[in-house]
Design a protein around this motif. Sequence first.
Motif, PDB file in Angstrom:
ATOM      1  N   GLU A  52       0.814  -1.221   0.000  1.00 30.95           N
ATOM      2  CA  GLU A  52       0.000   0.000   0.000  1.00 30.95           C
ATOM      3  C   GLU A  52       0.847   1.270   0.000  1.00 30.95           C
ATOM      4  N   TRP A  53       2.042   1.204   0.573  1.00 33.70           N
ATOM      5  CA  TRP A  53       2.875   2.398   0.663  1.00 33.70           C
ATOM      6  C   TRP A  53       3.281   2.915  -0.710  1.00 33.70           C
ATOM      7  N   LEU A  54       3.215   2.066  -1.738  1.00 35.97           N
ATOM      8  CA  LEU A  54       3.558   2.525  -3.092  1.00 35.97           C
ATOM      9  C   LEU A  54       2.627   3.645  -3.547  1.00 35.97           C
ATOM     10  N   LEU A  55       1.358   3.537  -3.198  1.00 32.25           N
ATOM     11  CA  LEU A  55       0.403   4.586  -3.568  1.00 32.25           C
ATOM     12  C   LEU A  55       0.766   5.897  -2.892  1.00 32.25           C
ATOM     13  N   TYR A  56       0.932   5.861  -1.576  1.00 31.24           N
ATOM     14  CA  TYR A  56       1.249   7.080  -0.836  1.00 31.24           C
ATOM     15  C   TYR A  56       2.590   7.666  -1.277  1.00 31.24           C
ATOM     16  N   PHE A  57       3.584   6.816  -1.377  1.00 32.63           N
ATOM     17  CA  PHE A  57       4.915   7.273  -1.783  1.00 32.63           C
ATOM     18  C   PHE A  57       4.881   7.888  -3.177  1.00 32.63           C
ATOM     19  N   GLY A  58       4.257   7.196  -4.118  1.00 30.44           N
ATOM     20  CA  GLY A  58       4.211   7.694  -5.496  1.00 30.44           C
ATOM     21  C   GLY A  58       3.516   9.036  -5.607  1.00 30.44           C
ATOM     22  N   LEU A  59       2.356   9.179  -4.978  1.00 30.22           N
ATOM     23  CA  LEU A  59       1.598  10.428  -5.075  1.00 30.22           C
ATOM     24  C   LEU A  59       2.311  11.579  -4.381  1.00 30.22           C
ATOM     25  N   ILE A  60       2.781  11.352  -3.167  1.00 31.89           N
ATOM     26  CA  ILE A  60       3.431  12.427  -2.414  1.00 31.89           C
ATOM     27  C   ILE A  60       4.771  12.798  -3.034  1.00 31.89           C
ATOM     28  N   ALA A  61       5.536  11.805  -3.452  1.00 32.22           N
ATOM     29  CA  ALA A  61       6.848  12.085  -4.046  1.00 32.22           C
ATOM     30  C   ALA A  61       6.716  12.827  -5.375  1.00 32.22           C
ATOM     31  N   LEU A  62       5.680  12.520  -6.162  1.00 31.05           N
ATOM     32  CA  LEU A  62       5.473  13.250  -7.421  1.00 31.05           C
ATOM     33  C   LEU A  62       5.208  14.731  -7.150  1.00 31.05           C
ATOM     34  N   ILE A  64       6.158  16.508  -4.411  1.00 28.20           N
ATOM     35  CA  ILE A  64       7.396  17.104  -3.893  1.00 28.20           C
ATOM     36  C   ILE A  64       8.408  17.314  -5.015  1.00 28.20           C
ATOM     37  N   PHE A  65       8.543  16.316  -5.881  1.00 27.30           N
ATOM     38  CA  PHE A  65       9.517  16.428  -6.964  1.00 27.30           C
ATOM     39  C   PHE A  65       9.091  17.484  -7.984  1.00 27.30           C
ATOM     40  N   ALA A  66       7.786  17.610  -8.239  1.00 31.62           N
ATOM     41  CA  ALA A  66       7.305  18.637  -9.164  1.00 31.62           C
ATOM     42  C   ALA A  66       7.602  20.038  -8.622  1.00 31.62           C
ATOM     43  N   VAL A  67       7.399  20.228  -7.322  1.00 29.70           N
ATOM     44  CA  VAL A  67       7.727  21.520  -6.703  1.00 29.70           C
ATOM     45  C   VAL A  67       9.233  21.775  -6.793  1.00 29.70           C
ATOM     46  N   PHE A  68      10.031  20.778  -6.457  1.00 33.89           N
ATOM     47  CA  PHE A  68      11.491  20.916  -6.515  1.00 33.89           C
ATOM     48  C   PHE A  68      11.958  21.280  -7.921  1.00 33.89           C
ATOM     49  N   MET A  69      11.456  20.574  -8.909  1.00 32.01           N
ATOM     50  CA  MET A  69      11.881  20.842 -10.290  1.00 32.01           C
ATOM     51  C   MET A  69      11.399  22.208 -10.761  1.00 32.01           C
ATOM     52  N   GLY A  70      10.184  22.592 -10.362  1.00 37.05           N
ATOM     53  CA  GLY A  70       9.671  23.905 -10.757  1.00 37.05           C
ATOM     54  C   GLY A  70      10.497  25.041 -10.186  1.00 37.05           C
ATOM     55  N   VAL A  71      10.906  24.887  -8.940  1.00 36.99           N
ATOM     56  CA  VAL A  71      11.715  25.932  -8.291  1.00 36.99           C
ATOM     57  C   VAL A  71      13.124  25.958  -8.863  1.00 36.99           C
ATOM     58  N   THR A  72      13.740  24.813  -9.060  1.00 39.45           N
ATOM     59  CA  THR A  72      15.127  24.791  -9.528  1.00 39.45           C
ATOM     60  C   THR A  72      15.279  25.185 -10.993  1.00 39.45           C
ATOM     61  N   THR A  73      14.239  24.990 -11.792  1.00 36.95           N
ATOM     62  CA  THR A  73      14.339  25.339 -13.217  1.00 36.95           C
ATOM     63  C   THR A  73      13.597  26.625 -13.561  1.00 36.95           C
ATOM     64  N   ASN A  74      13.089  27.319 -12.537  1.00 35.69           N
ATOM     65  CA  ASN A  74      12.322  28.551 -12.740  1.00 35.69           C
ATOM     66  C   ASN A  74      11.146  28.356 -13.693  1.00 35.69           C
ATOM     67  N   SER A  75      10.496  27.215 -13.599  1.00 37.73           N
ATOM     68  CA  SER A  75       9.333  26.948 -14.443  1.00 37.73           C
ATOM     69  C   SER A  75       8.175  26.429 -13.595  1.00 37.73           C
ATOM     70  N   PHE A  76       7.987  27.061 -12.455  1.00 37.15           N
ATOM     71  CA  PHE A  76       6.962  26.640 -11.509  1.00 37.15           C
ATOM     72  C   PHE A  76       5.584  27.020 -12.056  1.00 37.15           C
ATOM     73  N   HIS A  77       4.675  26.053 -12.100  1.00 32.11           N
ATOM     74  CA  HIS A  77       3.315  26.281 -12.591  1.00 32.11           C
ATOM     75  C   HIS A  77       2.324  25.981 -11.466  1.00 32.11           C
ATOM     76  N   TRP A  78       1.760  27.030 -10.896  1.00 33.09           N
ATOM     77  CA  TRP A  78       0.843  26.866  -9.773  1.00 33.09           C
ATOM     78  C   TRP A  78      -0.361  26.015 -10.133  1.00 33.09           C
ATOM     79  N   MET A  79      -0.939  26.262 -11.305  1.00 31.03           N
ATOM     80  CA  MET A  79      -2.146  25.530 -11.685  1.00 31.03           C
ATOM     81  C   MET A  79      -1.863  24.033 -11.803  1.00 31.03           C
ATOM     82  N   HIS A  80      -0.736  23.680 -12.381  1.00 31.28           N
ATOM     83  CA  HIS A  80      -0.368  22.275 -12.512  1.00 31.28           C
ATOM     84  C   HIS A  80      -0.198  21.638 -11.138  1.00 31.28           C
ATOM     85  N   LEU A  81       0.440  22.364 -10.236  1.00 29.75           N
ATOM     86  CA  LEU A  81       0.650  21.852  -8.882  1.00 29.75           C
ATOM     87  C   LEU A  81      -0.677  21.697  -8.135  1.00 29.75           C
ATOM     88  N   ILE A  82      -1.564  22.658  -8.270  1.00 28.93           N
ATOM     89  CA  ILE A  82      -2.857  22.586  -7.588  1.00 28.93           C
ATOM     90  C   ILE A  82      -3.665  21.394  -8.097  1.00 28.93           C
TER      91      ILE A  82
END
Length: 99
Positions: A52-62, A64-82
Amino acid sequence: MILFRIFIFLYGLLTVIAVGEEVKVEQFNWSHPIYILLSLCLMIFAVKTDPEWLLYFGLIALIIFAVFMGVTTNSFHWMHLIVRLITSITLIFVWNWLK
């Protein structure tokens, strides 16, 4: 339950397809395999439903990683994150309600 599994699998598959399309347009970078790995966590969970942890890990990690990549590449998209955040929270609540 089967519809939930199909939806989870499609959610992971769509992320893999999005990464593939991004690789076509831009250069391959180190983040692409991580997105694919996290998406595979969701797809494996959809097929096996265990562990079951695969579901939680996959969703939460995606998220976190999307926020990290958006901030580090200056391509943060609020709507996509929401949208990703609402989808992930909904999927977690539905999974906990179904089991």
